[in-house]
Motif scaffolding. Structure first.
Motif, short mmCIF file in Angstrom:
data_model
loop_
_atom_site.label_atom_id
_atom_site.label_comp_id
_atom_site.label_asym_id
_atom_site.label_seq_id
_atom_site.Cartn_x
_atom_site.Cartn_y
_atom_site.Cartn_z
N LYS A 84 0.85 -1.19 0.00
CA LYS A 84 0.00 0.00 0.00
C LYS A 84 0.89 1.23 0.00
CE LYS A 84 -3.89 1.91 2.57
NZ LYS A 84 -4.67 1.78 3.81
N VAL A 85 0.65 2.11 -0.94
CA VAL A 85 1.41 3.36 -1.02
C VAL A 85 0.41 4.50 -0.95
CG1 VAL A 85 3.07 4.70 -2.36
CG2 VAL A 85 3.07 2.21 -2.53
N THR A 86 0.69 5.46 -0.09
CA THR A 86 -0.26 6.56 0.09
C THR A 86 0.38 7.89 -0.27
OG1 THR A 86 0.40 6.79 2.39
CG2 THR A 86 -1.48 5.37 1.95
N GLY A 87 -0.50 8.89 -0.41
CA GLY A 87 -0.04 10.25 -0.67
C GLY A 87 -1.20 11.21 -0.49
N GLU A 88 -0.89 12.49 -0.37
CA GLU A 88 -1.95 13.48 -0.16
C GLU A 88 -2.79 13.69 -1.41
OE1 GLU A 88 0.03 16.94 1.24
OE2 GLU A 88 0.21 16.17 3.28
N SER A 89 -2.25 13.25 -2.52
CA SER A 89 -2.99 13.34 -3.78
C SER A 89 -2.53 12.17 -4.65
CB SER A 89 -2.66 14.66 -4.50
OG SER A 89 -1.27 14.66 -4.82
N LEU A 90 -3.18 11.99 -5.76
CA LEU A 90 -2.77 10.90 -6.65
C LEU A 90 -1.33 11.11 -7.11
CD1 LEU A 90 -3.47 8.37 -8.28
CD2 LEU A 90 -4.34 9.85 -10.10
N LEU A 97 5.31 6.12 -4.70
CA LEU A 97 5.48 4.76 -5.23
C LEU A 97 6.80 4.65 -5.99
CD1 LEU A 97 3.26 2.19 -6.60
CD2 LEU A 97 4.67 3.20 -8.35
N VAL B 25 -4.80 9.68 -0.84
CA VAL B 25 -4.94 8.62 -1.85
C VAL B 25 -4.10 7.42 -1.44
CG1 VAL B 25 -4.47 7.99 -4.25
CG2 VAL B 25 -5.39 10.26 -3.70
N LEU B 27 -2.76 3.72 -2.88
CA LEU B 27 -2.64 2.81 -4.03
C LEU B 27 -2.28 1.43 -3.51
CD1 LEU B 27 -0.41 4.99 -6.41
CD2 LEU B 27 -2.86 4.55 -6.66
#
Lengths: 483, 116
Positions: A84-90, A97, B25, B27
């Motif tokens: 699982k890789v997250t971020g404040e936006s896509l 990632l 978000v 992924l």
């Protein structure tokens, strides 16, 4: 047998990885400082202090008892299936990632497409093959290539599902027990891979077979070549200066050169027929080449758009260069030994269409007669051999290096009036038609026999395609079904 | 009305961090690494307790200049362990079963040099 392994500091990580891969993770290693060894090895006098500097360490590693820790295998945790890789936006998540994958040594340094579950499923829609199907382990670290793992890497490379069957065939070539991927993937030389597609699937997926066939700008050519690089990074688990020791890198750093046979402008039957495949097959050939120059590397012939060079001169230059390698005729202390400069070479020749057309139309060469002509003309007359070369050929025969079915031919060459073949086997100068008009003819050469496994050039039929008419089944499927 | 709009704007501003946080978000991606089946484990062989009276094999893969380094090692062995014999070997990186078996018969311990 108590052994101490000597390497240089540049290869220390490589030595530890190799030891681990071969089940001896606690092997005792002495790593000699590379900046000292390579400069000082030039003479006994200069090398002696380097040897002295490591003598005590060597004695200790030869004589100190093996510890309990050294006797215990290291436990390795299995890698997670999903991450699982997250971020404040896509955008931030994609950036994270790429950072995370690169720091894990999972990418080639260029941004990748995120291999999401949905995207990998989309990629797998290009094949009927089961995601769990194992294609085989990939050298050097023997990570298992499954159809799903190849699809994940194909997604990362930016490929489309209709390319997947071609990518799978190429990976099957890498995983073939006969194919020496280990040497070209890890060697200090800049050995490289070239990928050629012969068959109707090439047109269906829009591959470039014409002008600039090795160039950028074609998604199929570019991403098939990149998917194979990704597969080597993640399945073979190579990494520069860790176990991919190419001193100056490889030309296929991010994507291996990939092209399609230009059948539309070829005067000859397709290459795949010469390799025992059917006209209806689509076939992927992977071939080790000499990269930036090893073993003759890649050479270019003809005048292109600039000069007038008659086709017969192009053919003669190609043959002269093949002959100059002199195969097993080369004088070597141990006879021809792969990896020590004395082995036969194999060639992958790409004739540009107008040269091929002239060779056929004006000079009368069919594919078969041209192959026979190259085989014959690259032989070396007995009268041109000096005694050391004769001895080298004899050693090659005596040692079993020459295949049993070729021994009589080589023996006949060692008599007055005879000719010693420059190619180990007929057909070791493979050729296709590729490129546009005008074009250049190129030859790409490397070892005939791999260092660790027998072959450095192999072809695999595409099968299991769902999105193209070609590549759904192959003539090899029916052969396999009968067995 | 103006005051009402101002109040709504302030409310939105106050809620914005929460809205942004909620918009994080995630992924879920698949691991591209191939599983490596663990090879059978071998511990290092038991060492010789001392070199005196032993035969030391020196195997070198033959790359240029390495012999000069091994000459230095051999000379030091001869000087410091006069009762120790050395046997030099040269061959490819993968010495093969036959050669390995031969070396095991001829020496007590081995120095194996790759040089790269």
């Amino acid at each position: 047998m108590p052994t101490v392994y000597f390497t240089t500091s540049q290869f220390n990580e490589n030595a530890h990885l190799s030891a681990e891969d071969n089940g001896v993770p606690n092997m005792r290693i002495v790593a000699v400082a590379a900046d000292k060894f390579y400069r000082e090895r030039i003479s006994k006098e200069r090398a002696a202090p380097v040897a002295a500097a490591y003598f005590d360490e060597m004695i200790a590693k030869l004589t100190q008892p093996v510890t309990a820790e050294e006797k215990s295998p290291k436990t390795k945790t299995s890698s997670r299936d999903t991450i699982k890789v997250t971020g404040e936006s896509l955008e931030a998540a994609l950036e994270n990632l790429n950072d995370q994958f690169l720091s894990s040594q999972w990418t080639d340094g260029l941004p990748v497409v995120a291999p999401t579950v949905e995207r990998v499923k989309w990629m797998l829609s290009g094949t009927t093959r089961s995601p769990e199907e194992e294609l085989g382990p990939i050298s050097p670290r023997n990570g298992m290539a499954t159809v799903e793992k190849v699809a994940i890497n194909a997604v990362m490379a930016g490929a489309k599902p209709e390319y997947l069957p071609v990518i799978l065939a190429a990976v099957e070539g890498l995983a073939d027990p006969q194919f020496d991927e280990l040497h070209f993937a890890t060697s200090t030389g800049s050995f490289n891979l070239v990928i050629g597609v012969s068959g109707p699937i090439a047109d269906e997926i829009g591959m470039n077979s014409g002008l600039g066939m090795f160039s950028y700008g074609n998604r199929a050519n570019s991403t098939i070549g990149r998917a194979i690089r990704m597969a080597m990074i993640n399945l073979g688990q190579t990494w520069p200066a860790a176990n991919d020791m190419a001193l100056v890198g490889r030309p296929g750093a991010h994507a291996f050169p990939t092209f399609a046979e230009n059948q539309a402008q070829s005067p000859w039957e397709p290459y795949r027929l010469s390799q025992g495949f059917a006209e209806s097959d689509s076939v992927v050939t992977i071939s080790v080449t000499g990269g930036y120059g090893q073993m003759g590397g890649t050479k270019i012939y003809g005048g292109g758009a600039v000069a007038l060079v008659p086709p017969e001169n192009v053919l003669k230059s190609v043959i002269d260069d093949i002959k100059s390698g002199r195969g097993a005729v080369r004088e070597t202390p141990n006879g021809p030994v792969s990896g020590f400069g004395g082995s036969h070479r194999k060639f992958f020749i790409l004739f540009n269409p107008e040269i091929a057309q002239e060779l056929q139309d004006r000079l009368g060469y069919s594919r078969e007669s041209l192959q026979a002509y190259i085989d014959d003309q690259t032989s070396v007359a007995f009268e041109d051999l000096h005694p050391a070369e004769i001895a080298s050929v004899q050693r090659a025969i005596d040692s079993g290096y020459i295949p049993a079915d070729r021994v009589e031919t080589f023996k006949a060459g060692l008599k007055p009036g005879g000719k010693v073949p420059g190619l180990l086997r007929p057909g070791d100068a493979h050729f296709m038609v590729a490129g546009g008009i005008p074009g250049y003819t190129i030859t790409m050469s490397s070892y005939r026999n791999g260092i660790y496994k027998p072959e450095s050039h192999i072809s695999k039929a595409v099968s299991g395609a769902t999105l193209t008419q070609a590549g759904r089944t192959s003539s090899q499927d029916s052969v396999a079904a009968k067995q | 009305m103006k005051r009402l709009l101002q109040g709504m704007a302030v409310g939105v501003l106050l809620l914005l961090p929460g809205l942004l946080q909620a918009a994080e978000v995630a992924l879920e991606v698949l691991n591209p690494r191939g599983e490596i089946p663990p090879p059978p484990f071998h511990a290092p062989s038991e060492r010789v307790s001392a070199l005196d009276g032993k035969t030391v094999g020196i195997y070198w893969i033959g790359k240029a200049g390495g012999d000069n380094f091994w000459d230095g090692v051999e000379q030091l062995l001869n000087e410091r362990y006069p009762n120790t014999k050395t046997v030099r070997y040269q061959g490819p990186f993968d010495l093969g079963d036959e050669r390995a078996t031969q070396i095991v018969k001829e020496v007590d311990t081995v120095l194996y040099g790759v040089g790269d």
